[in-house]
Design an enzyme around this catalytic site. Structure first.
Site: not given
Ligand code: PMV
Length: 329
Positions: A90-92, A95-96, A141
């Site tokens: 969701s662009g938050l 994964s990072a 990120d």
């Protein structure tokens, strides 16, 4: 009672981009903040490697695989459990956050390594991101998740902010360099309200769309430069603690992103709903779906408005902690 089992837990925050997405791909400055929402990973010795009960698999878990090879000198199998409140894709920055938390836990377990500093951990987390994204990933990120607080990225050393390190990456389009800085920012009565459209738009597709638009109409690079100018104004306002001006710059940034073609009807609905009770509102991340962010002093009313317009809401303050070890036994 059996033998004590050594298990390690580490957590890392997600991130939200306040200024400069897309333009950062062309060297303009961008700012991200660590959000309150975190991802936690617990690692416990086991008879074979697994993630939430499934065998560790290089296709399903490319970040974890790469970190295991870099950090675990002895192959002591571990069972990983991942939990948290950062929505996926969701662009938050989920994964990072996974890479940062797994990296910190693996480093702790692998006693043979020298002390792992944030620089090395964020470099590894960035490489894990790049490895999983066909060689294309900015360090935004990974650095924000490791460092916490507010992070400024640029293709040059900026006078504003404390310079942390340089990141280089060989991408399919050639070597790229980023200068990573920390920015001061903390405010008690200011909130970010994140509204998730629930629509998944791959970052690679959005970035390619902008690249195609710029190659068809090169004069549109002016729009990218304009985002950089607005981002710089937003950075000055953040440093002054002038959140009215920060919000203004965010809303202006959004108009430029919308013009660039990276918004969506769902994002526009949530943005319109949040505008009356916010200091500033914009899409955050690659756009096309994913999330919008509102800067507000009234998170309850802003959240209700976003929910009424169909968004799922998360609330966060600014200036949250970066990666940390949460427990060891
Ligand atoms: O949607 P996210 O959080 O992956 O953000 C992408 C940010 C872009 O500027 C669009 C791409 C990039 O690599 O910086």
């Amino acid at each position: 009672m059996g033998d004590a089992v050594e298990s390690t837990a580490a957590s890392a925050p997600g991130k939200c981009i306040l200024f400069g997405e897309h333009a950062v791909v062309y060297g303009q400055p961008a700012v991200a903040v660590a959000i309150e929402q975190r991802l936690t990973v617990t690692m416990t010795p086991a008879s074979s490697w697994s993630v939430d009960g499934s065998p560790l698999n290089s296709k399903k878990h490319p970040h974890i695989m790469m970190l295991k090879e870099a950090l675990m000198s002895k192959d002591t199998p571990m069972a990983l459990r991942v939990s948290g409140d950062i929505p996926n894709a969701s662009g938050l920055g989920s994964s990072a956050a996974l890479s940062a938390a797994v990296g910190a836990a693996m480093h702790h377990l692998s006693a043979e390594h020298e002390a792992l500093d944030n620089d090395r951990l964020s470099a590894l987390a960035h490489l894990a991101e790049a490895h999983a994204q066909n060689g294309r990933a900015s360090p935004m990120d990974a650095s924000t998740s490791v460092e916490g607080g507010v992070v400024l990225l640029s293709n040059q050393r900026e006078e504003r902010g404390d310079w942390l390190y340089t990141r280089r990456l060989a991408t399919p389009e050639g070597e790229r360099t980023w200068e990573v800085h920390a920015l001061p920012a903390a405010a008690d009565d200011i909130y970010l309200v994140l509204g998730n459209t629930g629509v998944h738009a791959p970052t690679a597709r959005q970035v390619a769309m902008v690249a195609n638009a710029l190659s068809a109409e090169p004069h549109r690079m002016q729009e990218i430069k304009a985002i950089g100018t607005v981002a710089r104004r937003g950075i000055e306002a953040l440093i002054r603690g002038d959140y009215e001006a920060v919000g203004h710059a965010m809303s202006e940034n959004h108009l430029l992103l919308r013009n660039l073609g990276v918004s969506s009807p769902e994002l526009e609905d949530l943005i319109q709903a949040a505008t009356p009770t916010s200091l500033g509102v914009k899409l955050t991340g690659a756009g096309g779906g994913g999330c919008m962010v509102a800067l507000t002093r009234d998170p309850k009313t802003t959240s209700e408005a976003i929910e009424l317009a169909g968004g799922r809401v998360l609330i966060s303050r600014l200036g949250n902690a970066g990666v940390r070890l949460d427990s060891q036994s």
